[in-house]
Design an enzyme around this catalytic site. Structure first.
Site, PDB file in Angstrom:
ATOM      1  N   ASP A 204       0.831  -1.204   0.000  1.00  0.00           N
ATOM      2  CA  ASP A 204       0.000   0.000   0.000  1.00  0.00           C
ATOM      3  C   ASP A 204       0.868   1.258   0.000  1.00  0.00           C
ATOM      4  OD1 ASP A 204      -2.736   1.119   0.399  1.00  0.00           O
ATOM      5  OD2 ASP A 204      -1.894   1.874   2.270  1.00  0.00           O
ATOM      6  N   GLU A 248      13.864 -15.305  -0.252  1.00  0.00           N
ATOM      7  CA  GLU A 248      14.056 -16.506   0.580  1.00  0.00           C
ATOM      8  C   GLU A 248      12.817 -17.396   0.531  1.00  0.00           C
ATOM      9  OE1 GLU A 248      15.147 -15.529   4.661  1.00  0.00           O
ATOM     10  OE2 GLU A 248      16.288 -13.806   3.914  1.00  0.00           O
TER      11      GLU A 248
END
Ligand code: NOJ
Length: 562
Positions: A204, A248
């Site tokens: 956002d 990751e």
């Protein structure tokens, strides 16, 4: 290539999707019970608007706890159950991260409000003394996106008097991203949800995190893009750091970024930052061939060769497509300082015309190289609800503008699942009323009415999402498209791989050149090989080695590709 490069992502406005517990507000259990519907649409992933604990002043964009679910939507167990079921069904799940601001009910803000000026608690936000002899004028001239000054003065607590910064509602205080504690908090938030199995985040106000270090007055005056408030250089360090964390987990980001130019947008999009930012440029264009084509070109140039675009035509902040495209089309370029205004115009709408165009538009969207984001209810052709009763409206834009701006409630009205029942199947029958009233016109558009209707918007969406996989395969997601000169600027056509997409945006129909192959799918009736106005068709491949898609002389004078 990342999984999201070619994904079709369905945006869930959770509050309005499906209510399982009968409180009139959509919830995670309701969504879970409707995952079959999303599978039938054929989408790859869901993006859920914020569902973290929140006082709901801005319906979840005011977060008071980033590590749990708001009780209105369920709890962590309900979230885990949703995620597990979604994954079993092959659907990825993106959440909505709100890093620019939190809620005034967040423990950090409560601590800051109770702490003295200059304390470490206050340093997590932007607190400043006011100007003027009594300190009763805001510290600078910045304006909030929701109207009025971007500063509110603390009046309660043991140390009243200073002002705090909020780019949006006063209930949404902006974090001070120059403070390493804020950085560390969001590293933890990301890892918390990634470790739970979340596949990524929509980010956002991604251009807002850092502010001008001196919080200096903006000399440009009201109504101009405040380059002291937005898009500060250090924000890119944040995303380079987040990218490493996301990698990751093979997780994706898509950024909500409003900046005045494609050049300023490009770094956010780059694969070592967010990797995707919404192409609002296309969303804010009128239904006008040259404008659409130019927006597509600008986005493609911004995206470059090593990432994929994120196309979108609607979301929870703008008017619905059938309404927008049914209104008078304004050809002036959208105001770069307030692009979103171009997608929230008022005025009468011809919904039949708007629906024809929205059908064509979604086929255009799904043919473009990159990811496509579909907002819930667009697949039903829901119109913007412009005549909600004043008392029902909840958007802070409506409230802060004193009712002079309608705000965004009209695109957030709960989904109609059935043509009857007190909430059209949104809530169980004996429930409280839906949180926003559904207009009578929603009944005809209910899912169960459209399900088996070959001409319905829902059927078109299902067919288009399915056909996209073969017509415009994932391997093409990051490759440029090739425009075809149709000889008429209102007939927009391009080839991607071996398929062609053609859109008629003007008032004339277009005879489809036989050399373009068979019609795979069309948004309107194709009679005698002719595409009517305000329609889109996808055409099949020509065998390898043949000249790609020449226009027949009958169709247009020139044959040219760029
Ligand atoms: C953008 C979101 O899409 C909108 O709904 C929200 O009000 C603002 N950011 C503030 O978080």
């Amino acid at each position: 290539m990342q999984w999201s490069d070619d994904a079709v992502v369905y945006q869930i406005y959770l509050r309005s999707f499906a209510d399982a517990d009968g409180d009139g507000i959509g919830d995670l259990a309701g969504l879970r019970s409707r995952l079959g519907y999303l599978r039938s649409l054929g989408v790859d992933a869901l993006w859920l608007n914020p569902c973290f604990r929140s006082p709901q002043v801005d319906h979840g964009y005011d977060v008071s706890d980033y590590f749990t679910i708001d009780p209105a939507y369920g709890d962590l167990a309900a979230f885990d159950a949703l995620l597990a079921t979604a994954h079993e069904q092959g659907l990825r799940v993106l959440l909505d991260l709100v890093p620019n601001h939190c809620s005034t009910q967040h423990p950090w803000f409560l601590e800051a409000a109770a702490a003295p000026p200059g304390s470490p608690e206050r340093a997590r936000f932007h607190f400043r003394p006011g100007r003027g002899p009594a300190g009763d004028e805001p510290p600078n001239n910045w304006q909030s996106v929701f109207g009025g000054p971007a500063w509110t003065r603390l009046v309660d607590g043991p140390y009243p008097g200073d002002w705090y910064l909020h780019a949006f509602d006063p209930a949404q205080p902006d974090f001070n991203w120059a403070n390493p504690e804020v950085e560390a908090l969001f590293d933890d938030v990301l890892r918390f949800w990634f470790a739970r199995g979340v596949d990524g985040f929509r980010v956002d106000v991604a251009h807002g995190l850092h502010k001008h270090p001196d919080l200096a007055d903006w000399p440009g005056g009201e109504g101009t893009h405040n380059a002291h408030m937005w898009n500060q250089a250090p924000v890119h360090d944040v995303y380079r750091r987040w990218r490493k964390i996301a990698d990751e987990y093979d997780a994706a980001f898509v950024g909500e970024v409003w900046v005045p130019s494609a050049q300023e947008l490009a770094p956010y999009q780059s694969p070592d930052e967010l990797g995707q930012v919404f192409s609002f440029d296309l969303l804010v264009q009128p239904w006008h061939g040259p404008s659409l084509r130019e927006a597509i070109d600008r986005t493609q140039a911004m995206v470059g060769a090593d990432s994929a675009a994120a196309w979108v035509l609607a979301n929870h902040d703008v008017h619905r497509a059938v309404t927008r495209y049914g209104q008078e089309q304004v050809l002036d370029a959208p105001d770069a300082t307030d692009m979103i205004a171009a997608a929230r115009r008022e005025g009468p709408a011809d919904l039949e015309l708007g629906t024809r165009r929205a059908r064509a538009a979604v086929m255009l969207l799904l043919a473009l190289p990159g990811a496509a984001y579909l907002y819930q209810g667009e697949e039903l052709g829901l119109p913007e609800v412009l005549d909600l009763p004043d008392g029902a409206r909840q958007d802070p834009i409506w409230l802060r503008s004193g009712g002079t701006e309608l705000g965004r409630d009209g695109c957030r009205v709960p989904m109609p699942w059935t043509p009857d029942g007190p909430t059209l199947g949104f809530s169980p029958d004996d429930s409280r009323p839906a949180w926003l009233p559904q207009p009578a016109t929603f009944a005809a558009l209910a899912v169960s009415n459209q399900d088996a209707d070959p001409r319905s918007m829902l059927t078109l969406y299902r067919r288009a999402v399915a056909a996209r996989r073969t017509a415009f395969p994932a391997s093409e997601a990051t490759r440029p498209l090739h425009w075809i000169d149709t000889g008429d600027e209102h007939v927009v056509a391009f080839r991607r791989g071996s398929a062609t997409c053609v859109v008629t945006t003007g008032t004339t129909s277009f005879p489809l050149p036989p050399a373009w192959g068979d019609v795979l799918l069309a948004s309107g009736p194709v009679a005698d090989g002719t595409l009517p106005p305000d329609a889109c068709a996808w055409l099949s491949a020509v065998p390898d080695g043949e000249a790609p898609h020449p226009l027949t002389p009958a169709a247009a004078g020139t044959t040219k590709e760029s």
